[in-house]
Each structure stands twice: as C-alpha cells, then as structure tokens.
Design a protein around this motif. Structure first.
Motif, PDB file in Angstrom:
ATOM      1  N   LEU A  34      25.875  65.424  51.057  1.00 50.00           N
ATOM      2  CA  LEU A  34      26.959  64.490  51.363  1.00 50.00           C
ATOM      3  C   LEU A  34      26.613  63.070  50.926  1.00 50.00           C
ATOM      4  O   LEU A  34      27.491  62.294  50.547  1.00 50.00           O
ATOM      5  CB  LEU A  34      27.265  64.520  52.858  1.00 50.00           C
ATOM      6  N   SER A  35      25.308  62.722  50.981  1.00 45.76           N
ATOM      7  CA  SER A  35      24.914  61.372  50.592  1.00 45.76           C
ATOM      8  C   SER A  35      25.194  61.098  49.117  1.00 45.76           C
ATOM      9  O   SER A  35      25.338  59.947  48.708  1.00 45.76           O
ATOM     10  CB  SER A  35      23.424  61.147  50.898  1.00 45.76           C
ATOM     11  N   LEU A  36      25.287  62.154  48.305  1.00 43.30           N
ATOM     12  CA  LEU A  36      25.570  61.967  46.889  1.00 43.30           C
ATOM     13  C   LEU A  36      27.005  61.518  46.637  1.00 43.30           C
ATOM     14  O   LEU A  36      27.277  60.805  45.677  1.00 43.30           O
ATOM     15  CB  LEU A  36      25.319  63.275  46.121  1.00 43.30           C
ATOM     16  N   ILE A  37      27.918  61.961  47.493  1.00 43.51           N
ATOM     17  CA  ILE A  37      29.323  61.598  47.293  1.00 43.51           C
ATOM     18  C   ILE A  37      29.801  60.562  48.309  1.00 43.51           C
ATOM     19  O   ILE A  37      30.977  60.230  48.354  1.00 43.51           O
ATOM     20  CB  ILE A  37      30.228  62.844  47.341  1.00 43.51           C
ATOM     21  N   ALA A  38      28.856  60.042  49.117  1.00 41.22           N
ATOM     22  CA  ALA A  38      29.220  59.067  50.138  1.00 41.22           C
ATOM     23  C   ALA A  38      29.554  57.681  49.603  1.00 41.22           C
ATOM     24  O   ALA A  38      30.444  57.015  50.136  1.00 41.22           O
ATOM     25  CB  ALA A  38      28.099  58.959  51.180  1.00 41.22           C
ATOM     26  N   ARG A  79      32.653  59.754  55.142  1.00 40.65           N
ATOM     27  CA  ARG A  79      32.194  58.669  56.015  1.00 40.65           C
ATOM     28  C   ARG A  79      31.969  59.185  57.435  1.00 40.65           C
ATOM     29  O   ARG A  79      30.992  58.816  58.106  1.00 40.65           O
ATOM     30  CB  ARG A  79      33.232  57.542  56.039  1.00 40.65           C
ATOM     31  N   ARG A  80      32.825  60.073  57.910  1.00 44.79           N
ATOM     32  CA  ARG A  80      32.687  60.609  59.256  1.00 44.79           C
ATOM     33  C   ARG A  80      31.534  61.596  59.374  1.00 44.79           C
ATOM     34  O   ARG A  80      30.888  61.695  60.424  1.00 44.79           O
ATOM     35  CB  ARG A  80      33.997  61.306  59.676  1.00 44.79           C
ATOM     36  N   LEU A  81      31.276  62.342  58.315  1.00 47.99           N
ATOM     37  CA  LEU A  81      30.330  63.450  58.392  1.00 47.99           C
ATOM     38  C   LEU A  81      28.958  63.142  57.803  1.00 47.99           C
ATOM     39  O   LEU A  81      28.003  63.878  58.062  1.00 47.99           O
ATOM     40  CB  LEU A  81      30.903  64.671  57.665  1.00 47.99           C
ATOM     41  N   GLY A  82      28.855  62.084  56.986  1.00 42.14           N
ATOM     42  CA  GLY A  82      27.642  61.867  56.223  1.00 42.14           C
ATOM     43  C   GLY A  82      26.550  61.082  56.907  1.00 42.14           C
ATOM     44  O   GLY A  82      25.479  60.885  56.330  1.00 42.14           O
ATOM     45  N   ARG A  83      26.784  60.635  58.138  1.00 36.66           N
ATOM     46  CA  ARG A  83      25.742  59.861  58.817  1.00 36.66           C
ATOM     47  C   ARG A  83      24.587  60.762  59.249  1.00 36.66           C
ATOM     48  O   ARG A  83      24.780  61.921  59.595  1.00 36.66           O
ATOM     49  CB  ARG A  83      26.322  59.142  60.036  1.00 36.66           C
ATOM     50  N   ARG A  84      23.411  60.181  59.263  1.00 35.78           N
ATOM     51  CA  ARG A  84      22.197  60.920  59.622  1.00 35.78           C
ATOM     52  C   ARG A  84      22.321  61.526  61.018  1.00 35.78           C
ATOM     53  O   ARG A  84      22.799  60.862  61.948  1.00 35.78           O
ATOM     54  CB  ARG A  84      20.983  59.994  59.548  1.00 35.78           C
ATOM     55  N   HIS A  85      21.933  62.778  61.160  1.00 36.93           N
ATOM     56  CA  HIS A  85      21.905  63.552  62.398  1.00 36.93           C
ATOM     57  C   HIS A  85      23.281  64.035  62.850  1.00 36.93           C
ATOM     58  O   HIS A  85      23.368  64.753  63.855  1.00 36.93           O
ATOM     59  CB  HIS A  85      21.258  62.770  63.554  1.00 36.93           C
ATOM     60  N   GLN A 140      32.550  60.303  68.741  1.00 37.78           N
ATOM     61  CA  GLN A 140      33.721  60.160  69.599  1.00 37.78           C
ATOM     62  C   GLN A 140      34.762  59.263  68.942  1.00 37.78           C
ATOM     63  O   GLN A 140      35.960  59.565  68.953  1.00 37.78           O
ATOM     64  CB  GLN A 140      33.311  59.592  70.962  1.00 37.78           C
ATOM     65  N   ARG A 141      34.318  58.164  68.358  1.00 40.58           N
ATOM     66  CA  ARG A 141      35.241  57.267  67.666  1.00 40.58           C
ATOM     67  C   ARG A 141      35.925  57.954  66.495  1.00 40.58           C
ATOM     68  O   ARG A 141      37.087  57.694  66.198  1.00 40.58           O
ATOM     69  CB  ARG A 141      34.499  56.028  67.171  1.00 40.58           C
ATOM     70  N   ALA A 196      16.114  61.599  46.061  1.00 34.20           N
ATOM     71  CA  ALA A 196      16.302  60.153  46.231  1.00 34.20           C
ATOM     72  C   ALA A 196      17.554  59.830  47.013  1.00 34.20           C
ATOM     73  O   ALA A 196      17.646  58.806  47.676  1.00 34.20           O
ATOM     74  CB  ALA A 196      16.362  59.473  44.865  1.00 34.20           C
ATOM     75  N   ALA A 197      18.538  60.714  46.961  1.00 31.14           N
ATOM     76  CA  ALA A 197      19.786  60.443  47.661  1.00 31.14           C
ATOM     77  C   ALA A 197      19.573  60.362  49.157  1.00 31.14           C
ATOM     78  O   ALA A 197      20.208  59.575  49.844  1.00 31.14           O
ATOM     79  CB  ALA A 197      20.809  61.531  47.341  1.00 31.14           C
ATOM     80  N   ALA A 198      18.671  61.195  49.677  1.00 30.15           N
ATOM     81  CA  ALA A 198      18.420  61.186  51.112  1.00 30.15           C
ATOM     82  C   ALA A 198      17.859  59.852  51.556  1.00 30.15           C
ATOM     83  O   ALA A 198      18.257  59.297  52.573  1.00 30.15           O
ATOM     84  CB  ALA A 198      17.458  62.310  51.473  1.00 30.15           C
ATOM     85  N   ALA A 199      16.938  59.311  50.804  1.00 33.44           N
ATOM     86  CA  ALA A 199      16.335  58.030  51.159  1.00 33.44           C
ATOM     87  C   ALA A 199      17.353  56.900  51.044  1.00 33.44           C
ATOM     88  O   ALA A 199      17.284  55.919  51.761  1.00 33.44           O
ATOM     89  CB  ALA A 199      15.147  57.746  50.242  1.00 33.44           C
ATOM     90  N   ARG A 200      18.346  57.069  50.134  1.00 31.97           N
ATOM     91  CA  ARG A 200      19.307  56.001  49.910  1.00 31.97           C
ATOM     92  C   ARG A 200      20.313  55.888  51.037  1.00 31.97           C
ATOM     93  O   ARG A 200      20.697  54.806  51.429  1.00 31.97           O
ATOM     94  CB  ARG A 200      20.063  56.246  48.599  1.00 31.97           C
ATOM     95  N   SER A 201      20.748  57.019  51.586  1.00 34.05           N
ATOM     96  CA  SER A 201      21.855  56.908  52.526  1.00 34.05           C
ATOM     97  C   SER A 201      21.741  57.837  53.723  1.00 34.05           C
ATOM     98  O   SER A 201      22.725  58.344  54.203  1.00 34.05           O
ATOM     99  CB  SER A 201      23.173  57.182  51.805  1.00 34.05           C
ATOM    100  N   HIS A 202      20.530  58.062  54.233  1.00 37.66           N
ATOM    101  CA  HIS A 202      20.403  58.808  55.465  1.00 37.66           C
ATOM    102  C   HIS A 202      20.642  57.869  56.631  1.00 37.66           C
ATOM    103  O   HIS A 202      19.813  57.664  57.489  1.00 37.66           O
ATOM    104  CB  HIS A 202      19.013  59.447  55.569  1.00 37.66           C
ATOM    105  N   ALA A 203      21.780  57.276  56.630  1.00 37.54           N
ATOM    106  CA  ALA A 203      22.201  56.362  57.677  1.00 37.54           C
ATOM    107  C   ALA A 203      23.704  56.395  57.698  1.00 37.54           C
ATOM    108  O   ALA A 203      24.324  57.192  57.035  1.00 37.54           O
ATOM    109  CB  ALA A 203      21.685  54.938  57.388  1.00 37.54           C
ATOM    110  N   SER A 204      24.312  55.509  58.462  1.00 41.30           N
ATOM    111  CA  SER A 204      25.763  55.483  58.454  1.00 41.30           C
ATOM    112  C   SER A 204      26.243  54.992  57.104  1.00 41.30           C
ATOM    113  O   SER A 204      25.515  54.362  56.354  1.00 41.30           O
ATOM    114  CB  SER A 204      26.288  54.556  59.564  1.00 41.30           C
ATOM    115  N   VAL A 205      27.506  55.286  56.824  1.00 41.27           N
ATOM    116  CA  VAL A 205      28.107  54.800  55.594  1.00 41.27           C
ATOM    117  C   VAL A 205      29.168  53.794  56.023  1.00 41.27           C
ATOM    118  O   VAL A 205      30.343  54.100  56.118  1.00 41.27           O
ATOM    119  CB  VAL A 205      28.754  55.960  54.804  1.00 41.27           C
TER     120      VAL A 205
END
Length: 279
Positions: free
Chosen positions: A24-28, A127-133, A170-171, A222-231
């Motif tokens: 998902l981080s690749l298309i985020a 955006r809803r699904l790609g955040r870490r965890h 929830q949001r 590399a994609a994981a390191a780039r966006s394993h956080a919220s988008v």
C-alpha cells in the motif's frame, strides 16, 4: 492457483500484514493512482508534460516528481536513457488494476464520499488503510469484539500506538465501540468487515510468485521505510480537498487497458485549468 476473489473469504486474517502495508505504501503518495491510471488509459509511453496535460489540476513539476518516485518504486520505467525520455507502466504497474478496482469498489459500497472519481476513491481508501499497524489491528478485530488491553497485546503494540491507531480508525469509519460503558470492546464496522476483497487483491498483487510476475522484482523494501506511518494530508490539504470537489466532474470509472475507449477528464475542466496546470 487461487485468485483474489476466490481467497477473499479468509483474506483479512490470513494476509501478511507487513507485506500488505509495504504494498500500500507504493501507491500511497498523492497522485500516484491518477498517474498510473493515466498511463494505463493511454497505453503508450508518455512524457511528463503529456501526463500533466491529462491531469490539468496537478502542476507539471509535481507530476514529474511523482513519476520519478514511481520509477524508483518499480511501478513505471523509462523507455530510454536520454533526458526527458517517456514513462510507461512496468509489468508490476500494469498489474495494478485489480487493486485499484477492489479499493474503489470498497469505497463505493461502504463510504459516503458523494460523486467522486475512481482514482480519488482509490487514494482516499489507501489513506485510510495504509497507515502503519492498521492491518494488524483490523486483523485482531476481525476475530470479534476485543477490549483495548487484549487488542494491544494481540497486535503487538504499546498503549500509545494502540490508542492512536484506534482513534484514526474510528475517525475513518472502520472501527467502533461495542457499547458506551467504560472498557467496552472495539469492533469492526460494516466498512471494516468488508475489507476482505481489498486485502486479498493487495496481497495477491504484492506477491510476484503468486501473481505470475518476474520474481526478481518484488515489492521494493525502500517503500516500507518511506511511508510506514500515516499518510497525512499535511500541506497538500488544499489540493486534496479541491480534488475531491472537482473530481466529481471527472469520470467515476477507473481507467483500464480495456479495448473500448476510456473516459477522460472533461474538456471543461481542462480549459478551466490549462494555462498553469494548477488548481
């Protein structure tokens, strides 16, 4: 060999959460889906200015940056080594339509976004699904209502990370409390429970051995390191809000490689934004 549709029934609990998030981080990144679908619609190599001409609501410089990132992530390739060489979808990028379709269909059936273009639905869903965890939390809740402490333990998260992720979910309308009393467990909403086909499609796409692609081209780490956080929308919030409004005038169907002519951004929108290609 199972297809995403055939394996969707058990997909939420059975998918590799880390692999799904990496994929998902690749298309985020914002505008990635628009660019990929434009290249798919045209079906031939395109220069940056040609892609930008099809997306008049995005600045040409931003289109160039996005295509360069997509190249680094293996979604597109250049058809030459000279400066300004055209881009085209790679084999990996060409296999994206089932993922785009699954995300758009899920959004269409579960979210109230109004009349929004398919590509914008895809980006909103990621955006809803790609955040870490996020995937790990949804997998735990897919087994049934779960109290906070148990959820944190099963998902392998600390207290703060669990609270933050649950708040975001929830949001986003994917998680709710199963009651109003203190300590009431959390549960998936209808939208959360409907994610099976989405996770199946993303998991299938991200696994070259299953999808029949060249196994030497896996999802870039590399994609994981780039966006394993919220988008987050961040400073791009104005652009995003405008896209959601103006994409109502754009075609609601996703672009594809189908032989019939595909819809394009209406000429009225193009004329309105053409000079600077900006919103």
């Amino acid at each position: 060999m199972p297809t995403p549709v055939q394996s969707s029934a058990a997909s939420i609990g059975s998918v590799d959460a880390r692999r799904v998030e990496d994929a998902l981080s690749l298309i985020a990144p914002k505008w990635t889906s628009w660019a990929a679908q434009t290249l798919a619609q045209q079906g031939h190599p395109m220069r940056v200015r040609e892609v930008a001409a099809r997306l008049p609501f995005i600045g040409e410089q931003l289109v160039g940056k996005r295509l360069a990132q997509m190249q680094a992530d293996g979604l597109v390739v250049r058809t030459g080594s000279r400066f300004g060489a055209p881009y085209q979808l790679s084999e990996f990028g060409e296999s994206l339509p089932p993922v785009h379709r699954a995300l758009s269909d899920w959004s269409q059936s579960t979210l109230s976004l109004g009349k929004v273009a398919g590509a914008e639905r895809v980006e909103d869903a990621v955006r809803r699904l790609g955040r870490r965890h996020t995937t790990s939390v949804i997998q735990v809740l897919d087994t049934g209502p779960t109290r906070f402490v148990d959820l944190a333990e099963e998902a392998g998260l600390d207290t703060n990370a669990t609270w933050y992720r649950l708040h975001q979910l929830q949001r986003d309308g994917l998680v709710a409390r199963a009651g109003s009393r203190h300590g009431a467990p959390y549960t998936l909403t209808d939208a959360g429970r409907a994610l099976g086909p989405v996770y199946a499609a993303v998991s299938y796409w991200s696994n070259p051995a299953v999808a029949g692609r060249d196994s030497s081209a896996p999802v870039p780490v590399a994609a994981a390191a780039r966006s394993h956080a919220s988008v987050p929308l961040g400073s791009d919030g104005g652009r995003t809000a405008a896209a959601l409004r103006r994409s109502a005038a754009a075609p609601s169907d996703l672009f594809s490689h189908a032989p019939q002519p595909q819809p394009r951004v209406p000429a009225a929108v193009t004329a309105q934004s053409a000079p600077g290609r900006r919103r």
